[in-house]
Design a protein around this motif. Structure first.
Motif, PDB file in Angstrom:
ATOM      1  N   GLN A   1       0.830  -1.212   0.000  1.00 52.34           N
ATOM      2  CA  GLN A   1       0.000   0.000   0.000  1.00 52.34           C
ATOM      3  C   GLN A   1       0.862   1.260   0.000  1.00 52.34           C
ATOM      4  OE1 GLN A   1      -2.309  -0.837   3.497  1.00 52.34           O
ATOM      5  NE2 GLN A   1      -4.005  -1.733   2.318  1.00 52.34           N
ATOM      6  N   ALA A   2       1.985   1.186   0.745  1.00 51.21           N
ATOM      7  CA  ALA A   2       2.888   2.350   0.776  1.00 51.21           C
ATOM      8  C   ALA A   2       3.417   2.651  -0.619  1.00 51.21           C
ATOM      9  CB  ALA A   2       4.038   2.096   1.744  1.00 51.21           C
ATOM     10  N   ALA A   3       3.717   1.604  -1.351  1.00 48.12           N
ATOM     11  CA  ALA A   3       4.222   1.813  -2.714  1.00 48.12           C
ATOM     12  C   ALA A   3       3.157   2.468  -3.592  1.00 48.12           C
ATOM     13  CB  ALA A   3       4.651   0.473  -3.301  1.00 48.12           C
ATOM     14  N   VAL A   4       1.897   2.097  -3.395  1.00 45.69           N
ATOM     15  CA  VAL A   4       0.804   2.664  -4.199  1.00 45.69           C
ATOM     16  C   VAL A   4       0.615   4.146  -3.894  1.00 45.69           C
ATOM     17  CG1 VAL A   4      -1.686   2.592  -4.646  1.00 45.69           C
ATOM     18  CG2 VAL A   4      -0.369   0.451  -4.461  1.00 45.69           C
ATOM     19  N   VAL A   5       0.493   4.462  -2.586  1.00 46.24           N
ATOM     20  CA  VAL A   5       0.226   5.877  -2.219  1.00 46.24           C
ATOM     21  C   VAL A   5       1.431   6.744  -2.545  1.00 46.24           C
ATOM     22  CG1 VAL A   5      -1.462   5.279  -0.457  1.00 46.24           C
ATOM     23  CG2 VAL A   5       0.947   5.471   0.181  1.00 46.24           C
ATOM     24  N   LYS A   6       2.619   6.197  -2.486  1.00 50.58           N
ATOM     25  CA  LYS A   6       3.812   6.973  -2.856  1.00 50.58           C
ATOM     26  C   LYS A   6       3.796   7.273  -4.339  1.00 50.58           C
ATOM     27  CE  LYS A   6       8.863   6.936  -2.671  1.00 50.58           C
ATOM     28  NZ  LYS A   6      10.078   6.170  -2.299  1.00 50.58           N
ATOM     29  N   HIS A   7       3.352   6.320  -5.111  1.00 49.43           N
ATOM     30  CA  HIS A   7       3.286   6.517  -6.556  1.00 49.43           C
ATOM     31  C   HIS A   7       2.335   7.656  -6.904  1.00 49.43           C
ATOM     32  CE1 HIS A   7       3.204   5.556 -10.821  1.00 49.43           C
ATOM     33  NE2 HIS A   7       1.868   5.576 -10.767  1.00 49.43           N
ATOM     34  N   TYR A   8       1.238   7.769  -6.157  1.00 45.67           N
ATOM     35  CA  TYR A   8       0.263   8.831  -6.412  1.00 45.67           C
ATOM     36  C   TYR A   8       0.503  10.053  -5.538  1.00 45.67           C
ATOM     37  CZ  TYR A   8      -2.331   5.515  -9.253  1.00 45.67           C
ATOM     38  OH  TYR A   8      -2.699   4.637 -10.240  1.00 45.67           O
ATOM     39  N   GLU A   9       1.648  10.079  -4.879  1.00 53.29           N
ATOM     40  CA  GLU A   9       2.084  11.222  -4.064  1.00 53.29           C
ATOM     41  C   GLU A   9       1.070  11.597  -2.993  1.00 53.29           C
ATOM     42  OE1 GLU A   9       3.080  14.358  -6.703  1.00 53.29           O
ATOM     43  OE2 GLU A   9       4.842  13.317  -7.526  1.00 53.29           O
ATOM     44  N   GLU A  10       0.483  10.579  -2.397  1.00 56.74           N
ATOM     45  CA  GLU A  10      -0.415  10.798  -1.254  1.00 56.74           C
ATOM     46  C   GLU A  10       0.443  10.761   0.005  1.00 56.74           C
ATOM     47  OE1 GLU A  10      -3.534  11.504  -1.206  1.00 56.74           O
ATOM     48  OE2 GLU A  10      -4.003  11.259  -3.334  1.00 56.74           O
ATOM     49  N   ASN A  11       0.993  11.949   0.329  1.00 54.27           N
ATOM     50  CA  ASN A  11       1.998  12.009   1.379  1.00 54.27           C
ATOM     51  C   ASN A  11       1.458  11.622   2.756  1.00 54.27           C
ATOM     52  OD1 ASN A  11       3.913  12.835  -0.475  1.00 54.27           O
ATOM     53  ND2 ASN A  11       3.429  15.023  -0.199  1.00 54.27           N
ATOM     54  N   GLU A  12       0.268  12.066   3.095  1.00 54.20           N
ATOM     55  CA  GLU A  12      -0.286  11.736   4.409  1.00 54.20           C
ATOM     56  C   GLU A  12      -0.504  10.224   4.534  1.00 54.20           C
ATOM     57  OE1 GLU A  12      -3.746  13.966   5.237  1.00 54.20           O
ATOM     58  OE2 GLU A  12      -2.721  15.914   5.183  1.00 54.20           O
ATOM     59  N   LEU A  13      -1.092   9.645   3.522  1.00 59.84           N
ATOM     60  CA  LEU A  13      -1.312   8.202   3.542  1.00 59.84           C
ATOM     61  C   LEU A  13       0.021   7.445   3.556  1.00 59.84           C
ATOM     62  CD1 LEU A  13      -4.263   7.815   0.978  1.00 59.84           C
ATOM     63  CD2 LEU A  13      -4.357   7.697   3.476  1.00 59.84           C
ATOM     64  N   TYR A  14       0.996   8.026   2.872  1.00 53.02           N
ATOM     65  CA  TYR A  14       2.302   7.367   2.844  1.00 53.02           C
ATOM     66  C   TYR A  14       2.933   7.356   4.225  1.00 53.02           C
ATOM     67  CZ  TYR A  14       7.074   6.288   1.428  1.00 53.02           C
ATOM     68  OH  TYR A  14       8.317   5.711   1.279  1.00 53.02           O
ATOM     69  N   GLU A  15       2.789   8.490   4.942  1.00 48.87           N
ATOM     70  CA  GLU A  15       3.333   8.567   6.309  1.00 48.87           C
ATOM     71  C   GLU A  15       2.635   7.560   7.230  1.00 48.87           C
ATOM     72  OE1 GLU A  15       3.017  12.573   7.571  1.00 48.87           O
ATOM     73  OE2 GLU A  15       4.576  13.315   6.178  1.00 48.87           O
ATOM     74  N   VAL A  16       1.311   7.427   7.073  1.00 41.08           N
ATOM     75  CA  VAL A  16       0.566   6.437   7.869  1.00 41.08           C
ATOM     76  C   VAL A  16       1.079   5.027   7.558  1.00 41.08           C
ATOM     77  CG1 VAL A  16      -1.680   5.375   8.268  1.00 41.08           C
ATOM     78  CG2 VAL A  16      -1.483   7.876   8.089  1.00 41.08           C
ATOM     79  N   ALA A  17       1.255   4.767   6.295  1.00 39.67           N
ATOM     80  CA  ALA A  17       1.728   3.449   5.883  1.00 39.67           C
ATOM     81  C   ALA A  17       3.114   3.170   6.457  1.00 39.67           C
ATOM     82  CB  ALA A  17       1.760   3.364   4.359  1.00 39.67           C
ATOM     83  N   LEU A  18       3.991   4.176   6.452  1.00 38.21           N
ATOM     84  CA  LEU A  18       5.337   3.990   7.002  1.00 38.21           C
ATOM     85  C   LEU A  18       5.286   3.687   8.496  1.00 38.21           C
ATOM     86  CD1 LEU A  18       7.430   6.751   5.141  1.00 38.21           C
ATOM     87  CD2 LEU A  18       7.378   4.281   4.708  1.00 38.21           C
ATOM     88  N   ARG A  19       4.429   4.442   9.231  1.00 40.17           N
ATOM     89  CA  ARG A  19       4.320   4.186  10.679  1.00 40.17           C
ATOM     90  C   ARG A  19       3.858   2.752  10.948  1.00 40.17           C
ATOM     91  NH1 ARG A  19       2.098   9.437  10.783  1.00 40.17           N
ATOM     92  NH2 ARG A  19      -0.014   8.565  10.976  1.00 40.17           N
ATOM     93  N   GLU A  20       2.860   2.323  10.188  1.00 40.35           N
ATOM     94  CA  GLU A  20       2.342   0.972  10.417  1.00 40.35           C
ATOM     95  C   GLU A  20       3.335  -0.104   9.958  1.00 40.35           C
ATOM     96  OE1 GLU A  20      -1.575   0.263   9.118  1.00 40.35           O
ATOM     97  OE2 GLU A  20      -2.445   1.857  10.383  1.00 40.35           O
ATOM     98  N   ILE A  21       4.094   0.231   8.928  1.00 38.41           N
ATOM     99  CA  ILE A  21       5.141  -0.713   8.508  1.00 38.41           C
ATOM    100  C   ILE A  21       6.146  -0.907   9.651  1.00 38.41           C
ATOM    101  CG2 ILE A  21       7.172  -0.956   7.007  1.00 38.41           C
ATOM    102  CD1 ILE A  21       5.470   0.276   4.756  1.00 38.41           C
ATOM    103  N   GLU A  22       6.509   0.213  10.295  1.00 37.32           N
ATOM    104  CA  GLU A  22       7.446   0.121  11.420  1.00 37.32           C
ATOM    105  C   GLU A  22       6.834  -0.670  12.579  1.00 37.32           C
ATOM    106  OE1 GLU A  22      10.110   3.052  14.308  1.00 37.32           O
ATOM    107  OE2 GLU A  22       8.690   3.895  12.851  1.00 37.32           O
ATOM    108  N   GLN A  23       5.558  -0.395  12.872  1.00 37.91           N
ATOM    109  CA  GLN A  23       4.875  -1.092  13.967  1.00 37.91           C
ATOM    110  C   GLN A  23       4.774  -2.594  13.700  1.00 37.91           C
ATOM    111  OE1 GLN A  23       1.118   0.906  14.327  1.00 37.91           O
ATOM    112  NE2 GLN A  23       2.023   2.756  15.243  1.00 37.91           N
ATOM    113  N   TYR A  24       4.311  -2.943  12.494  1.00 38.65           N
ATOM    114  CA  TYR A  24       4.179  -4.368  12.184  1.00 38.65           C
ATOM    115  C   TYR A  24       5.542  -5.054  12.083  1.00 38.65           C
ATOM    116  CZ  TYR A  24      -0.844  -4.003  11.375  1.00 38.65           C
ATOM    117  OH  TYR A  24      -2.205  -3.829  11.539  1.00 38.65           O
ATOM    118  N   GLY A  25       6.548  -4.294  11.644  1.00 34.49           N
ATOM    119  CA  GLY A  25       7.893  -4.862  11.594  1.00 34.49           C
ATOM    120  C   GLY A  25       8.410  -5.189  12.988  1.00 34.49           C
ATOM    121  N   ASP A  26       8.221  -4.221  13.920  1.00 29.37           N
ATOM    122  CA  ASP A  26       8.643  -4.457  15.303  1.00 29.37           C
ATOM    123  C   ASP A  26       7.863  -5.633  15.909  1.00 29.37           C
ATOM    124  OD1 ASP A  26      10.398  -2.364  15.104  1.00 29.37           O
ATOM    125  OD2 ASP A  26       9.076  -0.906  16.092  1.00 29.37           O
ATOM    126  N   ARG A  27       6.567  -5.635  15.633  1.00 29.36           N
ATOM    127  CA  ARG A  27       5.731  -6.715  16.174  1.00 29.36           C
ATOM    128  C   ARG A  27       6.175  -8.077  15.634  1.00 29.36           C
ATOM    129  NH1 ARG A  27       0.935  -7.715  18.614  1.00 29.36           N
ATOM    130  NH2 ARG A  27      -0.314  -9.473  17.854  1.00 29.36           N
TER     131      ARG A  27
END
Length: 212
Positions: free
Chosen positions: A77-103
């Motif tokens: 999903q991060a790759a998709v929103v980054k492609h369409y330059e949806e910066n807010e959604l991209y930041e959300v995706a990055l935070r959750e990527i970090e959270q799920y990665g830690d988990r």
């Protein structure tokens, strides 16, 4: 379990020595059976712990699979929103990527630890099962030794009763039977002799009457 095993070996050997010293029909198998029942209960407890630990490891695996699945999903999903330059959604995706990665990392570590613990418990359970089998084999061995001891005891009682061995009794009975047989044979011979003489006398009498 190791403490129970050591105590078992010491106590049952003591019981066996005491039984041999007393030379009485006391049964040390009772002590052995008690330790076997206790070992069976402890082995069953460890078996239940093994099953609980296995379910725990499976739950960690399930949670890890979920976390890794969500991590992959957020990366896509991060790759998709980054492609369409949806910066807010991209930041959300990055935070959750970090959270799920830690988990996922924590769950992987917890799963590994749970599996190591499971292996340890399984090894302990296997050891207990083998020791329990050893106890049961020892019981079978003792039962055989007890049977021999009791057989010898009964034979000894038979030989010692009235100070007369069975062979002597058999000889006495055989002698009595032979005496009876000899007596009846003589009686039969006497009876047969009397009958034969009586027939001869009868013939003599009849012959005299015919001449007259």
């Amino acid at each position: 379990m190791a403490g129970i095993w050591q105590q078992f070996k010491q106590d049952v050997e003591h019981e066996w020595e005491r039984w041999n010293m007393k030379k009485e029909p006391d049964n040390p198998i009772t002590s052995l059976n008690r330790y076997i029942r206790e070992a069976e209960r402890e082995t069953e407890k460890v078996h239940r712990l093994t099953e609980r630990q296995r379910r725990l490891a499976e739950e960690f695996q399930y949670e890890l699979d979920e976390a890794e699945s969500m991590l992959d999903k957020r990366k896509q999903q991060a790759a998709v929103v980054k492609h369409y330059e949806e910066n807010e959604l991209y930041e959300v995706a990055l935070r959750e990527i970090e959270q799920y990665g830690d988990r996922a990392q924590k769950l992987a570590a917890m799963k590994k630890e749970a599996e190591e613990q499971l292996q340890t418990i399984e090894e302990r359970h296997e050891e207990m099962v083998y020791k329990l089998k050893d106890m049961r084999l020892k019981r079978m061995e003792w039962m055989g030794r007890e049977n021999i001891a009791r057989a010898n005891y009964n034979i000894s009682k038979l030989y010692q009763k009235d100070g007369c061995e069975p062979e002597a009794r058999f000889r006495e009975v055989e002698h009595h039977i032979e005496s009876m047989e000899q007596y009846h044979e003589k009686q039969y011979e006497h009876s047969t002799f009397d009958e034969q003489v009586a027939r001869l006398e009868k013939r003599k009498t009849e012959a005299g009457q015919e001449k007259a």
